[in-house]
Write a protein that holds these residues in place. Structure first.
Motif, mmCIF file in Angstrom:
data_model
loop_
_atom_site.group_PDB
_atom_site.id
_atom_site.type_symbol
_atom_site.label_atom_id
_atom_site.label_comp_id
_atom_site.label_asym_id
_atom_site.label_seq_id
_atom_site.Cartn_x
_atom_site.Cartn_y
_atom_site.Cartn_z
ATOM 1 N N ALA A 8 7.194 1.414 21.089
ATOM 2 C CA ALA A 8 8.228 1.880 20.155
ATOM 3 C C ALA A 8 8.287 0.957 18.932
ATOM 4 N N PHE A 9 8.239 -0.354 19.159
ATOM 5 C CA PHE A 9 8.227 -1.303 18.040
ATOM 6 C C PHE A 9 6.963 -1.122 17.191
ATOM 7 N N VAL A 10 5.835 -0.889 17.847
ATOM 8 C CA VAL A 10 4.582 -0.681 17.113
ATOM 9 C C VAL A 10 4.701 0.564 16.233
ATOM 10 N N GLN A 11 5.193 1.674 16.805
ATOM 11 C CA GLN A 11 5.386 2.915 16.047
ATOM 12 C C GLN A 11 6.327 2.684 14.866
ATOM 13 N N PHE A 12 7.428 2.008 15.131
ATOM 14 C CA PHE A 12 8.418 1.710 14.091
ATOM 15 C C PHE A 12 7.778 0.935 12.941
ATOM 16 N N MET A 13 7.054 -0.127 13.262
ATOM 17 C CA MET A 13 6.469 -0.958 12.205
ATOM 18 C C MET A 13 5.328 -0.245 11.480
ATOM 19 N N GLN A 14 4.583 0.599 12.164
ATOM 20 C CA GLN A 14 3.545 1.372 11.476
ATOM 21 C C GLN A 14 4.182 2.254 10.410
ATOM 22 N N GLN A 15 5.278 2.897 10.766
ATOM 23 C CA GLN A 15 5.966 3.771 9.810
ATOM 24 C C GLN A 15 6.623 2.966 8.683
ATOM 25 N N VAL A 16 7.201 1.829 9.018
ATOM 26 C CA VAL A 16 7.819 0.970 7.990
ATOM 27 C C VAL A 16 6.752 0.519 7.000
ATOM 28 N N ARG A 17 5.606 0.059 7.507
ATOM 29 C CA ARG A 17 4.526 -0.383 6.620
ATOM 30 C C ARG A 17 4.065 0.749 5.705
ATOM 31 N N ALA A 18 3.973 1.942 6.248
ATOM 32 C CA ALA A 18 3.471 3.079 5.474
ATOM 33 C C ALA A 18 4.475 3.555 4.428
ATOM 34 N N ARG A 19 5.760 3.392 4.674
ATOM 35 C CA ARG A 19 6.772 4.014 3.818
ATOM 36 C C ARG A 19 7.591 3.043 2.967
ATOM 37 N N HIS A 20 7.617 1.765 3.296
ATOM 38 C CA HIS A 20 8.594 0.856 2.704
ATOM 39 C C HIS A 20 8.504 0.730 1.184
ATOM 40 N N ARG A 21 7.366 0.943 0.605
ATOM 41 C CA ARG A 21 7.226 0.777 -0.850
ATOM 42 C C ARG A 21 8.030 1.808 -1.634
ATOM 43 N N ASP A 22 8.296 2.945 -1.019
ATOM 44 C CA ASP A 22 9.040 4.007 -1.700
ATOM 45 C C ASP A 22 10.527 4.018 -1.359
ATOM 46 N N TRP A 23 10.971 3.108 -0.531
ATOM 47 C CA TRP A 23 12.345 3.131 -0.060
ATOM 48 C C TRP A 23 13.332 2.588 -1.084
ATOM 49 N N THR A 24 14.509 3.170 -1.066
ATOM 50 C CA THR A 24 15.646 2.646 -1.815
ATOM 51 C C THR A 24 16.342 1.613 -0.931
ATOM 52 N N GLN A 25 17.320 0.932 -1.489
ATOM 53 C CA GLN A 25 18.086 -0.009 -0.669
ATOM 54 C C GLN A 25 18.799 0.723 0.465
ATOM 55 N N ARG A 26 19.261 1.943 0.202
ATOM 56 C CA ARG A 26 19.944 2.711 1.253
ATOM 57 C C ARG A 26 18.975 3.060 2.388
ATOM 58 N N ASP A 27 17.725 3.378 2.046
ATOM 59 C CA ASP A 27 16.720 3.627 3.083
ATOM 60 C C ASP A 27 16.535 2.382 3.951
#
Length: 178
Positions: free
Chosen positions: A103-122
């Motif tokens: 679950a942590f691996v899945q979470f971090m894979q998604q965070v790595r893939a998406r974090h550049r486009d995130w707002t502070q609220r995200d």
């Protein structure tokens, strides 16, 4: 380094003063020192003004950040966000010692893939999910294999580093002169 650069005019004045000390009167040397002191005061005043402006901008950023974090997260949006980041592991309270590491691996894979486009609220939503994962981790930690626990700790650290990097970037952007 900047403090050294600010002292260069004074050093140049002292060198010039010592070279011409034999060819000038004490009153003339006193005037050169006054002029250089005025110039240094001007440089110091400008630097202080820039620091005041940066301080005000940082305070506004901090105030806006605190106001944002006081706003409760939307449960439906949090659930959707959790589903996107955790996939089949979105039922965090049901994670077991064998499923928490994936679950942590899945979470971090998604965070790595998406974090550049995130707002502070995200990031607020991602942080909430991270806290839930961490709470479940603490609840079952004694039954997790050592190798998995070390990997989870590394992933937790990576998440914190990414989040902090974003906060520092946003603070830097807020402070920059426009």
């Amino acid at each position: 380094m900047k403090s050294f650069l600010m002292l260069r005019p004074l050093a140049a004045a002292l060198v010039a003063l010592s070279l011409t000390a034999c060819d000038s009167t004490p009153r003339e040397r006193q005037e050169v020192v006054r002029q250089e002191a005025r110039r240094l005061d001007t440089v110091a005043d400008r630097a202080a003004a820039k620091l005041r402006v940066a301080g005000r901008r940082a305070a506004r950023f901090d105030s806006a950040s605190r106001a944002r974090t006081r706003q409760p997260l939307n449960e439906a949006a949090a659930s959707t966000f959790g589903g996107q980041l955790l996939g089949r592991y979105s039922a965090i309270e049901q994670l077991t010692p064998t499923t928490i590491e994936p679950a942590f691996v899945q979470f971090m894979q998604q965070v790595r893939a998406r974090h550049r486009d995130w707002t502070q609220r995200d990031w607020d939503y991602a942080t909430a999910i991270s806290r839930q994962l961490n709470a479940q981790f603490r609840a079952i930690r004694l039954d997790i294999k050592g190798r998995d626990e070390l990997h989870i700790r590394a992933l937790q650290t990576e998440f914190t580093a990414l989040e902090t990097r974003r906060d520092v970037k946003d603070l830097g952007d807020a402070i920059k002169e426009k």
